[in-house]
Enzyme design. Structure first.
Site: not given
Ligand code: RIB
Ligand code: CA
Length: 313
Positions: A10, A240
């Site tokens: 996303d 992340h």
């Molecule tokens: O919690 C981190 C996630 O949430 C990652 O995938 C970031 O892109 C958001 O979508």
């Molecule tokens: Ca993400």
């Protein structure tokens, strides 16, 4: 041999970093990007996936998927974190390519069926597309090589609620299906992603290395970093989604545990991941009924952050 992977994403600032690693890294063969709403609406996610691929000089199939969660109402996009356009509200070049006519779920099913036992699915957004692929073809459970999911939290607490991580909270019903499907799955959650910080010094190297792609990564990072500074008091940002790729290519940097996962689908704890370690008895057996998976518990955050910067620079 490079790992053949599909990234379900996303994008999203930290998604863009992960996508760029996958586009550039010699140990990864990126077969496609499948898109979902989450950090942005799904059309914007698709646009950004196409853009990143073009900026890297690659022609990677992009298939659009879930526009909303399976059951609950869609939560508004976090524009204060990723910007309205998902890339820190930078001015972006026009995109030339188009998305596949197939849905994301159909793309996953077709691609995995062409190469059973070989392909790794790396999910870094809400997991509705993986749930839809399982519904289209339940044999995916036996045909994917592995699933690496950035999401959830075992001991760390949540980032969008006191107990829930964003990707799990955004579609807890899909997450429940995907995490308990019985395929070989590793959860890369906040327990490890919160140990990693991508700094301005890392980003300066990345920006200098990749022309327009480096500029987009650096410009979107600047916006994302403001959020981390203001809300979490961190000087830098947690990469992340890149951690899922770090686990895939450098698993020795992580400590994992095997056990049973569940996802809470309603109430104040919706989106919480509940982990019961393998072999551990509890007062009732109900937490230990789901198929065994692996979860990341600890990591060498400095080494992972360095690996991410080195992979992009
Ligand atoms: O919690 C981190 C996630 O949430 C990652 O995938 C970031 O892109 C958001 O979508
Ligand atoms: Ca993400």
């Amino acid at each position: 041999m490079p790992h053949p992977i599909i990234i379900d994403t996303d994008p999203g600032v930290d998604d863009a970093q992960a996508i760029a690693i996958a586009l550039l890294h010699p140990e990864i063969d990126l077969l496609g990007l499948t898109t979902t709403y989450g950090n942005v609406d799904v059309e914007t996610a698709t646009h950004n996936a196409l853009l990143l691929s073009e900026l890297a000089g690659k022609d990677i199939p992009v298939a659009q998927g879930a526009a909303a969660p399976l059951v609950k109402a869609r939560h508004p996009a976090p524009v204060h974190i990723h910007g309205t356009n998902g890339l820190g509200d930078m001015e972006l070049p026009a995109v030339k390519g188009k998305a596949e006519a197939r849905s994301a779920a159909q793309f996953i099913v077709d691609t995995v069926n062409q190469r059973p036992g070989e392909i790794t699915l790396v999910s870094v957004g809400p997991v509705g597309n993986l749930a839809a692929a399982l519904q289209l073809d339940p044999s995916m459970v036996d045909k994917v090589k592995q699933v690496v999911t950035m999401g959830g939290s075992i001991r760390e607490g949540g980032n969008v609620t006191p107990v829930a991580e964003a990707n799990m909270f955004n579609d807890p019903h899909a997450a429940s299906r995907v995490l308990t499907a019985g395929w070989p799955l590793t959860l890369v959650g906040l327990d490890v992603t919160h140990r990693c910080v991508l700094t301005q010094a890392h980003m300066d190297r990345i920006e200098a290395s990749h022309g327009m792609l480096g500029q987009v990564l650096a410009g979107s990072y600047a916006f994302y970093r403001d959020f981390y500074r203001e809300f979490l008091g961190i000087d830098g940002c947690c990469p992340h989604d890149s951690c899922a790729l770090a686990w895939l290519l450098r698993p020795e940097l992580f400590t994992t545990a095997r056990g049973h996962l569940g996802v809470v689908t309603s109430g104040d704890a919706e989106g919480q991941t509940i982990f019961a370690p393998e072999g551990r008895g509890f007062i009732e057996p109900r937490w230990s009924g789901t198929p065994l998976v692996d979860v990341c518990l600890e990591t060498d955050g400095d080494a992972v952050s360095q690996w991410i910067a080195d992979s992009l620079a």
